[in-house]
Design a protein around this motif. Structure first.
Motif, PDB file in Angstrom:
ATOM      1  N   SER A 229       6.693  24.227  26.765  1.00 27.90           N
ATOM      2  CA  SER A 229       5.386  24.724  27.206  1.00 27.90           C
ATOM      3  C   SER A 229       5.473  25.439  28.555  1.00 27.90           C
ATOM      4  O   SER A 229       4.597  26.227  28.895  1.00 27.90           O
ATOM      5  CB  SER A 229       4.338  23.601  27.223  1.00 27.90           C
ATOM      6  N   SER A 233       5.173  29.748  28.655  1.00 21.18           N
ATOM      7  CA  SER A 233       3.863  29.917  29.310  1.00 21.18           C
ATOM      8  C   SER A 233       3.590  31.409  29.474  1.00 21.18           C
ATOM      9  O   SER A 233       4.509  32.225  29.377  1.00 21.18           O
ATOM     10  CB  SER A 233       3.855  29.207  30.664  1.00 21.18           C
ATOM     11  N   LYS A 234       2.308  31.732  29.717  1.00 18.83           N
ATOM     12  CA  LYS A 234       1.946  33.151  29.750  1.00 18.83           C
ATOM     13  C   LYS A 234       1.304  33.520  31.080  1.00 18.83           C
ATOM     14  O   LYS A 234       0.569  32.713  31.673  1.00 18.83           O
ATOM     15  CB  LYS A 234       0.978  33.460  28.607  1.00 18.83           C
ATOM     16  N   ALA A 237      -2.475  32.980  31.890  1.00 15.10           N
ATOM     17  CA  ALA A 237      -2.974  31.604  32.040  1.00 15.10           C
ATOM     18  C   ALA A 237      -2.511  30.974  33.352  1.00 15.10           C
ATOM     19  O   ALA A 237      -3.173  30.114  33.903  1.00 15.10           O
ATOM     20  CB  ALA A 237      -2.506  30.754  30.870  1.00 15.10           C
ATOM     21  N   ASN A 241       1.789  26.228  28.383  1.00 15.84           N
ATOM     22  CA  ASN A 241       1.208  26.647  27.111  1.00 15.84           C
ATOM     23  C   ASN A 241       1.524  25.615  26.028  1.00 15.84           C
ATOM     24  O   ASN A 241       2.563  25.697  25.374  1.00 15.84           O
ATOM     25  CB  ASN A 241       1.773  28.024  26.717  1.00 15.84           C
ATOM     26  N   TRP A 244       2.750  26.558  22.442  1.00 10.90           N
ATOM     27  CA  TRP A 244       3.948  27.408  22.378  1.00 10.90           C
ATOM     28  C   TRP A 244       4.678  27.376  21.043  1.00 10.90           C
ATOM     29  O   TRP A 244       5.092  28.419  20.534  1.00 10.90           O
ATOM     30  CB  TRP A 244       4.917  27.041  23.505  1.00 10.90           C
ATOM     31  N   GLU A 247       2.669  29.224  18.357  1.00  9.19           N
ATOM     32  CA  GLU A 247       2.632  30.665  18.646  1.00  9.19           C
ATOM     33  C   GLU A 247       4.012  31.284  18.460  1.00  9.19           C
ATOM     34  O   GLU A 247       4.142  32.365  17.900  1.00  9.19           O
ATOM     35  CB  GLU A 247       2.141  30.907  20.077  1.00  9.19           C
TER      36      GLU A 247
END
Ligand SMILES: Nc1ncnc2c1ncn2[C@@H]1O[C@H](COP(=O)(O)OP(=O)(O)O)[C@@H](O)[C@H]1O
Ligand SMILES: Cc1ncc(COP(=O)(O)OP(=O)(O)O)c(N)n1
Length: 428
Positions: A229, A233-234, A237, A241, A244, A247
């Motif tokens: 995560s 992560s993005k 944000a 995440n 993850w 996605e």
């Protein structure tokens, strides 16, 4: 199986209840969210918080306790002593994972006092980070050995069923003390956003306990889930995440399909493309939004008067193009695809006429240290070509060197955009 979550709301959407719900859902269990407090925060600061009346927290738990099969409860931000007392009474008999949230990583208080958190320690699996473990044990923690001592103190003096001290503030190794035994879970720093790690960790722990794993296995699984995560992560944000895995798998599936379609389309250009295929073959690579790269296994080669893919579209099937694409994405993340062709002056001139942004790198300018380092040339080349043109290049070429064939790289924001560019370039 349901997992009860008692936690606060992070308006920035990174930690707290939202991260917990996503974690429980992503790991395949049903979240039962109970709100204790509303915080006013973003990933950079907590401006304040408001706690709900303890009766409101109590009623939320009562509403679900009798109607769901609850495998475990994760308890995060409590806010106040009164809420802690209510949660203790209402969760009696459940497997409790207590994340003793005291402060956010930005240093703001999220509970009225350490004593309020202590209310819930007896019989719980407690997951403090290093500063929280120091506050609970009264010991200073500077090493893994000191983490172990503190874990023992929290279990033996405060009556925790088990203690996991998380190493995110120290060496990324976590320590578990359970039934008189100490366990170490080594970790390494993962690059990415870390706001919300503690919430995801404790929720994942609750899920794996609900699924019936033994504690040491549960900690190992939760730790690896948190690492993912962070890694996936993005930027928008600025937090972990928890979605993850779902996605990542969806993006992999889509990227593979997109590239397979584009390769099919490319095969239609067979005869026209044949003269542009270099001796080493052509490859076609596509990156997912998480920068995982698919390409054609064995490359695309000349075959009679036409062309042919040697193998299927696979993950990590071209190291060369993967490195070119990832370097380009450091400057222009919207670029997702690349294909290589044999260099020819006509091809480059045609690209310019078509209005494509063209740049190049000259291997003779490559610094000695990059030449000596294995695998640095491509990254250096893309960076120098990007900097040379000062905007997003659509095509980058180099004129070769000893034993290196001159090459053209055609980039695009999708695999089909690359195919369209190749179609235009190869048309007579
Ligand atoms: N940058 C990182 N790389 C890898 N693991 C990390 C990183 N930061 C935190 N962790 C892990 O995330 C989990 C939560 O730890 P931590 O960040 O210390 O909790 P908290 O969010 O409560 O401060 C632990 O398993 C820890 O080892
Ligand atoms: C509402 C809320 N709950 C918990 C936290 C702390 O979350 P944590 O996972 O420990 O993450 P960091 O604060 O360390 O980033 C929070 N901030 N808000």
């Amino acid at each position: 199986m349901a997992v009860l979550i008692v936690a606060g709301l992070d308006t920035g959407g990174g930690a707290g209840l939202k991260a917990d719900i996503e974690t429980v859902s992503a790991l395949g269990e049903h979240p039962l969210p109970v709100l204790t407090s509303v915080t006013y925060q973003n990933p950079s600061e907590v401006r304040g918080y408001h706690t709900l009346p303890p009766e409101v927290v109590r009623e939320q738990i009562r509403a679900v306790r009798g109607s769901f099969k609850i495998g475990a409860v994760k308890i995060g931000m409590l806010g106040s002593r009164e809420i802690a007392e209510a949660v203790k009474q209402e969760t009696e008999g459940l497997t409790r994972v207590l994340d003793p949230v005291m402060e956010s990583s930005t240093g703001a208080k999220l509970v009225d006092s350490v004593e309020s958190v202590k209310v819930l320690i007896l019989g719980s699996i407690v997951t403090p980070n290093v500063p929280e473990a120091e506050a609970l044990s009264g010991l200073k923690i500077r090493s893994i050995e000191e983490m172990k001592e503190a874990a023992k103190v929290i279990a033996e003096e405060l009556g925790a069923e088990a203690v996991v001290i998380k190493g995110g503030h120290l060496s990324y190794t976590d320590v578990l003390y359970w039934k008189g035994k100490l366990y170490e879970f080594p970790g390494e720093r993962v690059e990415g956003f870390t706001h919300g790690t503690g919430c995801v960790f404790s929720s994942a722990l609750a899920v794996f306990l609900a699924k019936g794993f033994e504690l040491p296995e549960t900690v190992e699984r939760a730790k690896r889930f948190v690492e993912g995560s962070i890694r996936f992560s993005k930027a928008e944000a600025r937090a972990v995440n928890p979605l993850w895995e779902l996605e990542r798998d969806a993006h992999r599936w889509r990227a593979k399909g997109e590239l397979e379609e584009a390769v099919k389309e490319l095969m239609e250009l067979g005869e026209k493309l044949n003269p542009h295929v270099p001796e080493v073959g052509t490859n076609f690579a596509l990156a997912t939004p998480f920068s995982e790269v698919f390409a054609v296994k064995g490359r695309i080669v000349r075959y009679g008067g036409t062309i042919k893919p040697v193998g299927p579209v696979e993950f990590n099937a071209s190291d060369h193009l993967r490195r070119a694409l990832l370097k380009m994405r450091e400057f222009y993340p919207e670029v997702r695809a690349v294909l290589n062709l044999r260099y020819s002056e006509e091809l480059v001139e045609k690209a310019k006429k078509l209005g494509l942004v063209v740049s190049f790198y000259d291997r003779r300018e490559e610094p000695e240290d990059v030449k000596r380092a294995e695998k640095g040339t491509m990254e250096w080349g893309i960076e120098s070509a990007v900097k040379r043109v000062g905007k997003r290049p659509d095509l980058i070429y180099h004129l070769g060197d000893w034993g290196k064939e001159p090459m053209v790289l055609i980039f695009g924001r999708s695999a089909m955009e690359v195919v369209e560019r190749v179609r235009a370039l190869s048309s007579r």
